[in-house]
Design an enzyme around this catalytic site. Structure first.
Site, PDB file in Angstrom:
ATOM      1  N   TYR A 189       0.822  -1.218   0.000  1.00 47.41           N
ATOM      2  CA  TYR A 189       0.000   0.000   0.000  1.00 47.41           C
ATOM      3  C   TYR A 189       0.852   1.262   0.000  1.00 47.41           C
ATOM      4  O   TYR A 189       0.456   2.273  -0.579  1.00 47.41           O
ATOM      5  CB  TYR A 189      -0.999   0.002   1.173  1.00 47.41           C
ATOM      6  CG  TYR A 189      -2.146  -0.928   0.903  1.00 47.41           C
ATOM      7  CD1 TYR A 189      -2.162  -2.220   1.414  1.00 47.41           C
ATOM      8  CD2 TYR A 189      -3.184  -0.545   0.042  1.00 47.41           C
ATOM      9  CE1 TYR A 189      -3.195  -3.102   1.107  1.00 47.41           C
ATOM     10  CE2 TYR A 189      -4.226  -1.421  -0.270  1.00 47.41           C
ATOM     11  CZ  TYR A 189      -4.213  -2.700   0.259  1.00 47.41           C
ATOM     12  OH  TYR A 189      -5.216  -3.577  -0.068  1.00 47.41           O
TER      13      TYR A 189
ATOM     14  N   GLN B 224     -15.017   2.653  -6.311  1.00 46.78           N
ATOM     15  CA  GLN B 224     -14.323   1.512  -5.707  1.00 46.78           C
ATOM     16  C   GLN B 224     -12.830   1.854  -5.574  1.00 46.78           C
ATOM     17  O   GLN B 224     -12.076   1.081  -4.986  1.00 46.78           O
ATOM     18  CB  GLN B 224     -14.473   0.256  -6.568  1.00 46.78           C
ATOM     19  CG  GLN B 224     -15.919  -0.180  -6.745  1.00 46.78           C
ATOM     20  CD  GLN B 224     -16.043  -1.261  -7.788  1.00 46.78           C
ATOM     21  OE1 GLN B 224     -15.889  -2.454  -7.517  1.00 46.78           O
ATOM     22  NE2 GLN B 224     -16.318  -0.836  -9.017  1.00 46.78           N
ATOM     23  N   ASN B 225     -12.439   2.980  -6.140  1.00 41.10           N
ATOM     24  CA  ASN B 225     -11.017   3.348  -6.143  1.00 41.10           C
ATOM     25  C   ASN B 225     -10.601   3.927  -4.801  1.00 41.10           C
ATOM     26  O   ASN B 225     -11.410   4.555  -4.111  1.00 41.10           O
ATOM     27  CB  ASN B 225     -10.731   4.368  -7.257  1.00 41.10           C
ATOM     28  CG  ASN B 225     -11.037   3.796  -8.637  1.00 41.10           C
ATOM     29  OD1 ASN B 225     -11.117   2.587  -8.808  1.00 41.10           O
ATOM     30  ND2 ASN B 225     -11.264   4.677  -9.596  1.00 41.10           N
TER      31      ASN B 225
ATOM     32  N   ARG C 183       1.529   1.895  -3.629  1.00 42.14           N
ATOM     33  CA  ARG C 183       0.341   2.374  -4.337  1.00 42.14           C
ATOM     34  C   ARG C 183      -0.002   3.812  -3.910  1.00 42.14           C
ATOM     35  O   ARG C 183      -0.437   4.623  -4.713  1.00 42.14           O
ATOM     36  CB  ARG C 183      -0.854   1.449  -4.074  1.00 42.14           C
ATOM     37  CG  ARG C 183      -0.719   0.084  -4.725  1.00 42.14           C
ATOM     38  CD  ARG C 183      -1.944  -0.742  -4.491  1.00 42.14           C
ATOM     39  NE  ARG C 183      -3.114  -0.125  -5.110  1.00 42.14           N
ATOM     40  CZ  ARG C 183      -4.375  -0.455  -4.748  1.00 42.14           C
ATOM     41  NH1 ARG C 183      -4.594  -1.340  -3.785  1.00 42.14           N
ATOM     42  NH2 ARG C 183      -5.398   0.110  -5.349  1.00 42.14           N
TER      43      ARG C 183
ATOM     44  N   GLY D 132     -15.320   2.108 -15.979  1.00 44.34           N
ATOM     45  CA  GLY D 132     -14.016   1.546 -15.589  1.00 44.34           C
ATOM     46  C   GLY D 132     -14.049   0.511 -14.495  1.00 44.34           C
ATOM     47  O   GLY D 132     -13.142   0.438 -13.676  1.00 44.34           O
TER      48      GLY D 132
ATOM     49  N   HIS E 191     -14.364   1.313  -0.970  1.00 45.89           N
ATOM     50  CA  HIS E 191     -13.268   0.416  -0.549  1.00 45.89           C
ATOM     51  C   HIS E 191     -12.180   1.143   0.215  1.00 45.89           C
ATOM     52  O   HIS E 191     -11.069   0.631   0.334  1.00 45.89           O
ATOM     53  CB  HIS E 191     -12.678  -0.296  -1.787  1.00 45.89           C
ATOM     54  CG  HIS E 191     -13.661  -1.242  -2.418  1.00 45.89           C
ATOM     55  ND1 HIS E 191     -13.519  -1.721  -3.698  1.00 45.89           N
ATOM     56  CD2 HIS E 191     -14.821  -1.773  -1.955  1.00 45.89           C
ATOM     57  CE1 HIS E 191     -14.538  -2.529  -3.973  1.00 45.89           C
ATOM     58  NE2 HIS E 191     -15.352  -2.570  -2.951  1.00 45.89           N
TER      59      HIS E 191
ATOM     60  N   SER F 272     -14.932  -3.785 -13.784  1.00 46.61           N
ATOM     61  CA  SER F 272     -15.291  -5.085 -14.382  1.00 46.61           C
ATOM     62  C   SER F 272     -16.556  -5.641 -13.747  1.00 46.61           C
ATOM     63  O   SER F 272     -17.082  -6.674 -14.174  1.00 46.61           O
ATOM     64  CB  SER F 272     -14.130  -6.060 -14.186  1.00 46.61           C
ATOM     65  OG  SER F 272     -13.858  -6.163 -12.772  1.00 46.61           O
TER      66      SER F 272
ATOM     67  N   ASP G 103      -7.762   5.807  -4.721  1.00 45.35           N
ATOM     68  CA  ASP G 103      -7.002   7.041  -5.004  1.00 45.35           C
ATOM     69  C   ASP G 103      -7.944   8.236  -4.799  1.00 45.35           C
ATOM     70  O   ASP G 103      -9.161   8.063  -4.667  1.00 45.35           O
ATOM     71  CB  ASP G 103      -6.441   7.008  -6.444  1.00 45.35           C
ATOM     72  CG  ASP G 103      -7.537   6.979  -7.524  1.00 45.35           C
ATOM     73  OD1 ASP G 103      -7.525   6.063  -8.363  1.00 45.35           O
ATOM     74  OD2 ASP G 103      -8.418   7.859  -7.499  1.00 45.35           O
TER      75      ASP G 103
HETATM   76  N1  APR Z   1     -11.151   3.499 -19.562  1.00 47.36           N
HETATM   77  C1  APR Z   1     -12.272   2.857 -19.114  1.00 47.36           C
HETATM   78  N2  APR Z   1     -12.275   1.581 -18.650  1.00 47.36           N
HETATM   79  C2  APR Z   1     -11.085   0.929 -18.650  1.00 47.36           C
HETATM   80  C3  APR Z   1      -9.878   1.522 -19.098  1.00 47.36           C
HETATM   81  C4  APR Z   1      -9.943   2.869 -19.563  1.00 47.36           C
HETATM   82  N3  APR Z   1      -8.859   3.514 -20.010  1.00 47.36           N
HETATM   83  N4  APR Z   1      -8.882   0.607 -18.957  1.00 47.36           N
HETATM   84  C5  APR Z   1      -9.451  -0.511 -18.438  1.00 47.36           C
HETATM   85  N5  APR Z   1     -10.773  -0.322 -18.269  1.00 47.36           N
HETATM   86  C6  APR Z   1     -11.773  -1.245 -17.718  1.00 47.36           C
HETATM   87  C7  APR Z   1     -11.473  -2.714 -17.913  1.00 47.36           C
HETATM   88  O1  APR Z   1     -11.996  -3.158 -19.167  1.00 47.36           O
HETATM   89  C8  APR Z   1     -12.245  -3.329 -16.741  1.00 47.36           C
HETATM   90  O2  APR Z   1     -13.591  -3.582 -17.082  1.00 47.36           O
HETATM   91  O3  APR Z   1     -11.787  -1.038 -16.330  1.00 47.36           O
HETATM   92  C9  APR Z   1     -12.185  -2.247 -15.671  1.00 47.36           C
HETATM   93  C10 APR Z   1     -11.177  -2.543 -14.576  1.00 47.36           C
HETATM   94  O4  APR Z   1     -11.637  -3.678 -13.881  1.00 47.36           O
HETATM   95  P1  APR Z   1     -10.805  -4.163 -12.603  1.00 47.36           P
HETATM   96  O5  APR Z   1      -9.347  -4.149 -12.902  1.00 47.36           O
HETATM   97  O6  APR Z   1     -11.456  -5.418 -12.122  1.00 47.36           O
HETATM   98  O7  APR Z   1     -11.044  -2.991 -11.519  1.00 47.36           O
HETATM   99  P2  APR Z   1     -12.313  -2.775 -10.609  1.00 47.36           P
HETATM  100  O8  APR Z   1     -13.558  -3.218 -11.289  1.00 47.36           O
HETATM  101  O9  APR Z   1     -12.254  -1.368 -10.119  1.00 47.36           O
HETATM  102  O10 APR Z   1     -12.013  -3.757  -9.360  1.00 47.36           O
HETATM  103  C11 APR Z   1     -12.959  -3.743  -8.308  1.00 47.36           C
HETATM  104  O11 APR Z   1     -11.545  -5.223  -7.056  1.00 47.36           O
HETATM  105  O12 APR Z   1      -9.461  -5.795  -6.359  1.00 47.36           O
HETATM  106  C12 APR Z   1     -10.608  -5.179  -5.992  1.00 47.36           C
HETATM  107  O13 APR Z   1     -10.827  -3.547  -4.343  1.00 47.36           O
HETATM  108  C13 APR Z   1     -10.373  -3.741  -5.643  1.00 47.36           C
HETATM  109  O14 APR Z   1     -11.818  -1.856  -6.000  1.00 47.36           O
HETATM  110  C14 APR Z   1     -11.224  -2.993  -6.639  1.00 47.36           C
HETATM  111  C15 APR Z   1     -12.262  -4.008  -7.017  1.00 47.36           C
END
Ligand code: APR
Length: 232
Positions: free
Chosen positions: A55, A88-89, A58, A172, A106, A174, A91
């Protein structure tokens, strides 16, 4: 005439264009680290130093990153709409872009708390947390971040707010981590729903959504223009 309420659910993808890694894409954070080791209570119990180091790195990266076009376009939307960002970010790029109503599901990198009393939260900015750094109760300081297997204290508040939205925007994420991913189900059925993501996210009722299949920087800017036009 009261302003329409837009709720935005954001994930790591909105900070990708600021240079911060996502979790599950190629070279995502979870490619290089074992979630159980660096983002779980067991990992903290087994090796707190490894968790602190993860952390600290990060936190430094987030402090050095700048808000991008997407963060800024969302902040400007507040001129025309009541906007709540449910992120969920961990930052603070939404806040640094000017958004004034941000709910961190989070937690936040720039905060630390007692490992014993979760109400003892302090601001640490971009500073590292070291083993031996204690809270006012004498307990070790830990990141004020929700680890896997821990409760998401703000989930009910977020669900209540989404149930009152006039427009829902998802950007942004998943949508694979619960309970955050379940929030989209709380939106009123008939409101306009938009999702901005270059990939195909996991949505149950795709036909209810308009998918901007592009990066957040361009997608959010385009959507913001469209929404502003619709109210004028
Ligand atoms: N613009 C928009 N979307 C994007 C970009 C971009 N430039 N680059 C990637 N993505 C999308 C990917 O296609 C994906 O669907 O952003 C998503 C990122 O998904 P994850 O990496 O799973 O991140 P997230 O959904 O925020 O994860 C949720 O998981 O690990 C835990 O606590 C952590 O808050 C996090 C949670």
């Amino acid at each position: 005439m009261p302003k329409k309420k837009i709720v935005v659910i954001s994930g790591a993808g909105i900070s990708a264009e600021s240079g911060l890694a996502t979790f599950r894409g190629s070279d995502g954070l979870w490619e290089g680290y074992d979630i159980q080791e660096v983002a779980s209570p067991l990992g903290w119990e087994n090796n707190p130093e490894r968790v602190l180091e993860f952390y600290n790195k990060r936190r430094k990266q987030a402090a050095e990153a700048q808000p991008n076009k997407a963060h800024k376009a969302l902040a400007v939307l507040e001129d025309h709409f009541e906007v709540l960002i449910v992120t969920q970010n961990v930052d603070d790029l939404h806040e640094r872009a000017g958004s004034t109503n941000v709910l961190h599901l989070h937690g936040e990198l720039k905060k630390a708390r007692s490992e014993k009393d979760e109400s003892l939260v302090i601001d640490i900015g971009s500073d590292p947390i070291k083993l031996g750094d204690t809270a006012e109760d004498g307990a070790q300081l830990r990141p004020h971040v929700v680890w896997f297997g821990e409760m998401v204290p703000m989930i009910e508040v977020a669900a209540e707010e989404i149930a009152k939205a006039d427009i829902l925007v998802v950007v942004g994420t998943s949508l694979v981590v619960y309970p955050a991913a379940s929030l989209v189900e709380y939106a009123p059925p008939k409101i306009p729903k938009y999702i901005i993501d270059p990939e195909e996210p996991q949505l149950f009722n795709k036909k209810e959504w308009v998918h901007y299949k592009e990066k957040a920087g361009t997608g959010i800017s385009k959507l913001a223009e469209k929404l502003k036009k619709e109210i004028n």
